[in-house]
Design an enzyme around this catalytic site. Structure first.
Site, PDB file in Angstrom:
ATOM      1  N   THR A  28      75.075  71.825  33.145  1.00  0.00           N
ATOM      2  CA  THR A  28      75.416  72.794  34.262  1.00  0.00           C
ATOM      3  C   THR A  28      76.821  72.757  34.354  1.00  0.00           C
ATOM      4  OG1 THR A  28      73.392  72.163  35.475  1.00  0.00           O
ATOM      5  CG2 THR A  28      74.989  72.668  36.759  1.00  0.00           C
ATOM      6  N   GLY A  29      77.540  73.565  35.099  1.00  0.00           N
ATOM      7  CA  GLY A  29      78.900  73.655  35.457  1.00  0.00           C
ATOM      8  C   GLY A  29      79.746  74.814  34.753  1.00  0.00           C
ATOM      9  N   ASP A  81      76.062  69.891  27.264  1.00  0.00           N
ATOM     10  CA  ASP A  81      76.624  69.706  28.816  1.00  0.00           C
ATOM     11  C   ASP A  81      78.148  69.193  28.773  1.00  0.00           C
ATOM     12  OD1 ASP A  81      76.332  69.693  31.333  1.00  0.00           O
ATOM     13  OD2 ASP A  81      74.975  68.030  31.750  1.00  0.00           O
ATOM     14  N   GLY A  82      78.689  69.500  30.155  1.00  0.00           N
ATOM     15  CA  GLY A  82      79.960  69.077  30.270  1.00  0.00           C
ATOM     16  C   GLY A  82      79.814  67.624  30.947  1.00  0.00           C
ATOM     17  N   ALA A  83      80.935  67.215  31.629  1.00  0.00           N
ATOM     18  CA  ALA A  83      81.139  66.179  32.230  1.00  0.00           C
ATOM     19  C   ALA A  83      82.323  66.070  33.062  1.00  0.00           C
ATOM     20  CB  ALA A  83      81.281  65.008  31.108  1.00  0.00           C
ATOM     21  N   LYS A  94      79.463  61.979  35.422  1.00  0.00           N
ATOM     22  CA  LYS A  94      78.824  63.481  35.665  1.00  0.00           C
ATOM     23  C   LYS A  94      78.327  63.724  36.798  1.00  0.00           C
ATOM     24  CE  LYS A  94      76.258  65.356  32.618  1.00  0.00           C
ATOM     25  NZ  LYS A  94      76.956  66.474  32.994  1.00  0.00           N
ATOM     26  N   GLY A  95      78.159  64.840  37.380  1.00  0.00           N
ATOM     27  CA  GLY A  95      77.129  65.051  38.637  1.00  0.00           C
ATOM     28  C   GLY A  95      78.258  65.787  39.746  1.00  0.00           C
ATOM     29  N   GLU A 103      70.252  66.530  34.575  1.00  0.00           N
ATOM     30  CA  GLU A 103      71.064  66.384  33.339  1.00  0.00           C
ATOM     31  C   GLU A 103      70.571  65.020  32.574  1.00  0.00           C
ATOM     32  OE1 GLU A 103      74.818  68.768  34.901  1.00  0.00           O
ATOM     33  OE2 GLU A 103      74.871  66.848  35.168  1.00  0.00           O
ATOM     34  N   LYS A 121      89.926  65.574  30.680  1.00  0.00           N
ATOM     35  CA  LYS A 121      88.836  64.839  31.300  1.00  0.00           C
ATOM     36  C   LYS A 121      88.489  63.454  30.443  1.00  0.00           C
ATOM     37  CE  LYS A 121      86.160  68.337  33.449  1.00  0.00           C
ATOM     38  NZ  LYS A 121      85.113  69.611  33.323  1.00  0.00           N
TER      39      LYS A 121
END
Ligand code: 5RP
Length: 219
Positions: A28-29, A81-83, A94-95, A103, A121
């Site tokens: 997500t993101g 996924d991203g972070a 994350k989150g 996730e 990041k």
């Protein structure tokens, strides 16, 4: 190159890791949104996608990508996924988008977890970004008091409900020197559904996009 162009570069690099005929886990993101857009061109070649949020599910659906449920697919060969932050040891925070619980489920269910980030990041120590903790609503103040005792400053993410019907506390001012220990400690507090540290199950591969291209960091 701006941050968004770097996010797109990392997402496109991850596309090369998707194997034909398989299900892919999708995070997500904004970085993952680039991945979904790129994946759309491959949609006829993959079996489908398992989404970590309603937002990603909608974007996948709009892109014409078949959605599948984790309960039907079993373990996934790949999760992308991203972070919000990552270390060179592939431990993640994350989150930021509030999808941390699903996730973490997809990360646990995947044989290969590839994290895509821009180079801003990559940090030596996690915790500059406030640590998201998903909490059952009735336990919000109890968990907040316990987090203060751990040295953090929890802030209630007002007006936000997770896909699971819970709330988020964003914990400021933590310097996370032992992410795996803190992940376990916060995860055991009654009322906590999930903490946004991915240290016990870190990423397997980080794709870090910078001005010079995409660097791969592997465990
Ligand atoms: C969502 C997340 C995202 O991976 C994280 O917030 C990064 O988002 P973006 O790619 O928009 O910078 O953990 O819960």
């Amino acid at each position: 190159m701006d941050a968004d162009a770097k996010k797109r570069a990392a997402a496109i690099a991850a596309l090369a890791l998707v194997e034909d005929g398989t299900f892919v886990g999708v995070g997500t993101g904004s970085t993952v949104n680039h991945f979904i857009d790129a994946l759309a061109a491959r949609r006829r070649h993959i079996a489908g996608a398992v989404a970590s949020s309603e937002a990603s599910a909608s974007r996948l659906r709009a892109a014409g990508i078949e959605l599948a449920a984790l309960n039907d697919t079993g373990d996934l060969p790949l999760y992308v996924d991203g972070a919000d932050e990552a270390t060179r040891h592939l431990q993640l925070l994350k989150g930021g988008g509030g999808a941390l619980t699903r996730e973490k489920i997809l990360a646990a269910a995947s044989r290969r977890f590839v994290c895509i980030i821009d180079d801003s990041k990559l940090v030596p120590v996690l915790g500059r970004f406030p640590l998201p903790v998903e909490v059952i609503p009735m336990a919000r103040s109890l968990v907040a008091r316990k987090l203060v005792r751990l040295g953090g400053q929890p802030v209630y993410r007002e007006g936000f409900t997770t896909d699971n019907g819970n709330v988020i506390l964003d914990v400021h001012n933590l310097r996370i020197t032992d992410p795996a220990a803190l992940e376990a400690e916060i995860g055991l507090l009654p009322g906590v559904v999930c903490v946004g540290l991915f240290a016990r199950r870190p990423a397997d591969q980080l794709l870090v996009a910078g001005a010079q291209g995409v660097q791969t960091i592997t465990r």
